[in-house]
Design a protein around this motif. Structure first.
Motif, PDB file in Angstrom:
ATOM      1  N   LEU A 114       2.986  52.995   4.124  1.00  0.00           N
ATOM      2  CA  LEU A 114       2.118  52.790   2.957  1.00  0.00           C
ATOM      3  C   LEU A 114       2.831  52.015   1.855  1.00  0.00           C
ATOM      4  O   LEU A 114       2.190  51.314   1.066  1.00  0.00           O
ATOM      5  N   ASN A 115       4.147  52.128   1.798  1.00  0.00           N
ATOM      6  CA  ASN A 115       4.920  51.422   0.771  1.00  0.00           C
ATOM      7  C   ASN A 115       4.800  49.910   0.910  1.00  0.00           C
ATOM      8  O   ASN A 115       5.010  49.172  -0.058  1.00  0.00           O
ATOM      9  N   GLY A 116       4.465  49.445   2.113  1.00  0.00           N
ATOM     10  CA  GLY A 116       4.272  48.010   2.323  1.00  0.00           C
ATOM     11  C   GLY A 116       2.935  47.493   1.822  1.00  0.00           C
ATOM     12  O   GLY A 116       2.683  46.283   1.844  1.00  0.00           O
ATOM     13  N   LEU A 117       2.065  48.407   1.377  1.00  0.00           N
ATOM     14  CA  LEU A 117       0.750  48.032   0.852  1.00  0.00           C
ATOM     15  C   LEU A 117       0.715  48.387  -0.632  1.00  0.00           C
ATOM     16  O   LEU A 117       0.595  49.567  -0.985  1.00  0.00           O
ATOM     17  N   GLU A 123       0.000  56.718  -3.163  1.00  0.00           N
ATOM     18  CA  GLU A 123      -0.189  57.624  -2.028  1.00  0.00           C
ATOM     19  C   GLU A 123       1.116  57.762  -1.242  1.00  0.00           C
ATOM     20  O   GLU A 123       1.476  58.867  -0.807  1.00  0.00           O
ATOM     21  N   ALA A 124       1.834  56.646  -1.091  1.00  0.00           N
ATOM     22  CA  ALA A 124       3.111  56.687  -0.390  1.00  0.00           C
ATOM     23  C   ALA A 124       4.084  57.641  -1.072  1.00  0.00           C
ATOM     24  O   ALA A 124       4.802  58.414  -0.409  1.00  0.00           O
ATOM     25  N   LEU A 125       4.110  57.608  -2.417  1.00  0.00           N
ATOM     26  CA  LEU A 125       5.005  58.494  -3.152  1.00  0.00           C
ATOM     27  C   LEU A 125       4.628  59.959  -2.927  1.00  0.00           C
ATOM     28  O   LEU A 125       5.504  60.826  -2.790  1.00  0.00           O
ATOM     29  N   ASN A 126       3.337  60.242  -2.845  1.00  0.00           N
ATOM     30  CA  ASN A 126       2.896  61.616  -2.601  1.00  0.00           C
ATOM     31  C   ASN A 126       3.356  62.105  -1.227  1.00  0.00           C
ATOM     32  O   ASN A 126       3.824  63.243  -1.077  1.00  0.00           O
ATOM     33  N   ARG A 129       7.101  62.735  -1.283  1.00  0.00           N
ATOM     34  CA  ARG A 129       7.425  64.001  -1.942  1.00  0.00           C
ATOM     35  C   ARG A 129       7.096  65.189  -1.044  1.00  0.00           C
ATOM     36  O   ARG A 129       7.772  66.218  -1.068  1.00  0.00           O
ATOM     37  N   ARG A 130       6.042  65.065  -0.243  1.00  0.00           N
ATOM     38  CA  ARG A 130       5.736  66.134   0.703  1.00  0.00           C
ATOM     39  C   ARG A 130       6.848  66.262   1.741  1.00  0.00           C
ATOM     40  O   ARG A 130       7.202  67.374   2.148  1.00  0.00           O
ATOM     41  N   ALA A 131       7.405  65.126   2.148  1.00  0.00           N
ATOM     42  CA  ALA A 131       8.537  65.170   3.086  1.00  0.00           C
ATOM     43  C   ALA A 131       9.721  65.907   2.473  1.00  0.00           C
ATOM     44  O   ALA A 131      10.407  66.688   3.156  1.00  0.00           O
ATOM     45  N   THR A 144      13.562  58.111   0.806  1.00  0.00           N
ATOM     46  CA  THR A 144      12.224  57.503   0.873  1.00  0.00           C
ATOM     47  C   THR A 144      11.510  57.605  -0.464  1.00  0.00           C
ATOM     48  O   THR A 144      10.828  56.665  -0.888  1.00  0.00           O
ATOM     49  N   VAL A 145      11.669  58.746  -1.161  1.00  0.00           N
ATOM     50  CA  VAL A 145      11.107  58.851  -2.512  1.00  0.00           C
ATOM     51  C   VAL A 145      11.685  57.746  -3.397  1.00  0.00           C
ATOM     52  O   VAL A 145      10.962  57.078  -4.144  1.00  0.00           O
TER      53      VAL A 145
END
Length: 350
Positions: A114-117, A123-126, A129-131, A144-145
């Protein structure tokens, strides 16, 4: 027999002996072409070598054998992300999350895809953070965060996350490298050079870290280039005033300009060099052989600096000739930098 070979391949992969592991896995697959684990391990070897088309082929072969393999979906997502096919990467990562909802690695893969979009980076950050919540003891979750936060321009969060990853694994080359990128973004050239050097030392096979060392080399030359241009412009103005008889010949003042330029230039080199490890210094010294444009820029800058110093010390007509030589050297340096910028732009849109 196959289990022992697979265990040995895993050990080789942990040791980053990608080619030996790949050769061993080729033997395993020759005996058992439907071994999903072997195909996934082969995909990891391709990933370590930066061979992303091969990684994608291996992951997809594993999926044809077992479509429910969350590992294969995750590897496919990583390969597609590296190849710039982000929508497909997101689909595979979501499949990995669906198949393994408690595996932090699936969430990392989804956040990375998602970070590539740009429109999906929040959403990628969320997901990243879940990871972290699933595996706070894993450096890659914090990394990744940091990666997503850096893309969002949240440098403080990125800095904290990369440092947290390094607390958990001090030799995390990607975290070291990205901390150095933050320093480069903030204009801390010496610290960035030191960080990139540490990343190369931590992972000598990292082509990204080496490319960033090259970036620092170019950035340092551009900074020295600006110092030389400013000094040459100031010196030219002093020469014009002297020729018009507004003030005396200004030889002492011109000499001060030359000494100041040379001193500033040498101080910049020594200050930055002091933060670099010997291998990185050697790497930068050999950069002109790898990149002719870098050689032209470095050579032109050297001519510009020496010409400016000569113009500051010489009288009359020789000083004007030295100014012309200095200007031509700096012009060649500027053109080399511009050509490299255009080359990078073409590569980025290709």
């Amino acid at each position: 027999m196959e289990e022992r070979a697979l265990l040995r391949a895993q050990v080789l992969i942990r040791l980053r002996r990608w080619n030996r592991a790949r050769s061993l896995l080729a033997l395993v697959l020759a005996r058992d072409p439907d071994c999903v684990e072997a195909w996934c391990l082969l995909a990891r070897c391709h990933n370590g070598l930066g061979e992303y088309p091969g990684m994608l082929r291996a992951a997809e072969r594993a999926l044809t054998i077992d479509p429910a393999s969350d590992w294969a979906h995750r590897l496919r997502s990583i390969a597609l992300t590296e190849l710039g096919r982000h929508q497909e990467a997101v689909y595979s990562a979501r499949e990995a999350v669906r198949l393994a909802p408690k595996d932090w690695r699936a969430y990392v893969a989804l956040a990375s895809a998602l970070n590539g979009l740009p429109e999906h980076r929040r959403e990628a950050l969320n997901w990243a953070r879940r990871a972290v919540r699933l595996a706070p003891d894993q450096p890659d979750t914090h990394f990744t965060v940091g990666l997503v936060a850096a893309e969002l321009g949240e440098d403080d969060l990125a800095d904290r996350s990369f440092r947290e990853a390094l607390v958990l694994r001090p030799d995390h080359a990607a975290a070291i490298n990205n901390l150095a990128l933050l320093d480069l973004r903030r204009g801390r050239m010496a610290s960035a050079a030191s960080g990139f050097g540490a990343a190369v030392a931590s992972d000598p096979t990292s082509h990204i870290a080496r490319e960033n060392v090259d970036v620092v080399g170019w950035a340092l030359l551009r900074r020295a280039h600006m110092v030389a241009f400013v000094a040459l412009f100031g010196l030219t103005q002093l020469l014009r005033l002297g020729d018009r008889g507004v003030v005396p010949a200004l030889v002492p003042e011109r000499a001060c300009v030359g000494v100041l330029l040379l001193g500033t230039w040498v101080a910049m080199i020594l200050r930055t060099s002091g933060h670099l490890t010997p291998p990185v210094r050697r790497y930068l010294w050999t950069q002109p052989r790898r990149d002719p444009l870098f050689g032209v820029m470095a050579g032109g800058l050297g001519v510009g600096v020496l010409g400016t110093v000569a113009a500051a010390l010489l009288p009359g007509q020789p000083a004007l000739m030295a100014v012309v030589v200095a200007f031509l050297g700096l012009l060649a340096s500027f053109l080399a930098s511009s050509l490299r910028y255009l080359r990078v732009c073409r590569a980025g849109t290709g």
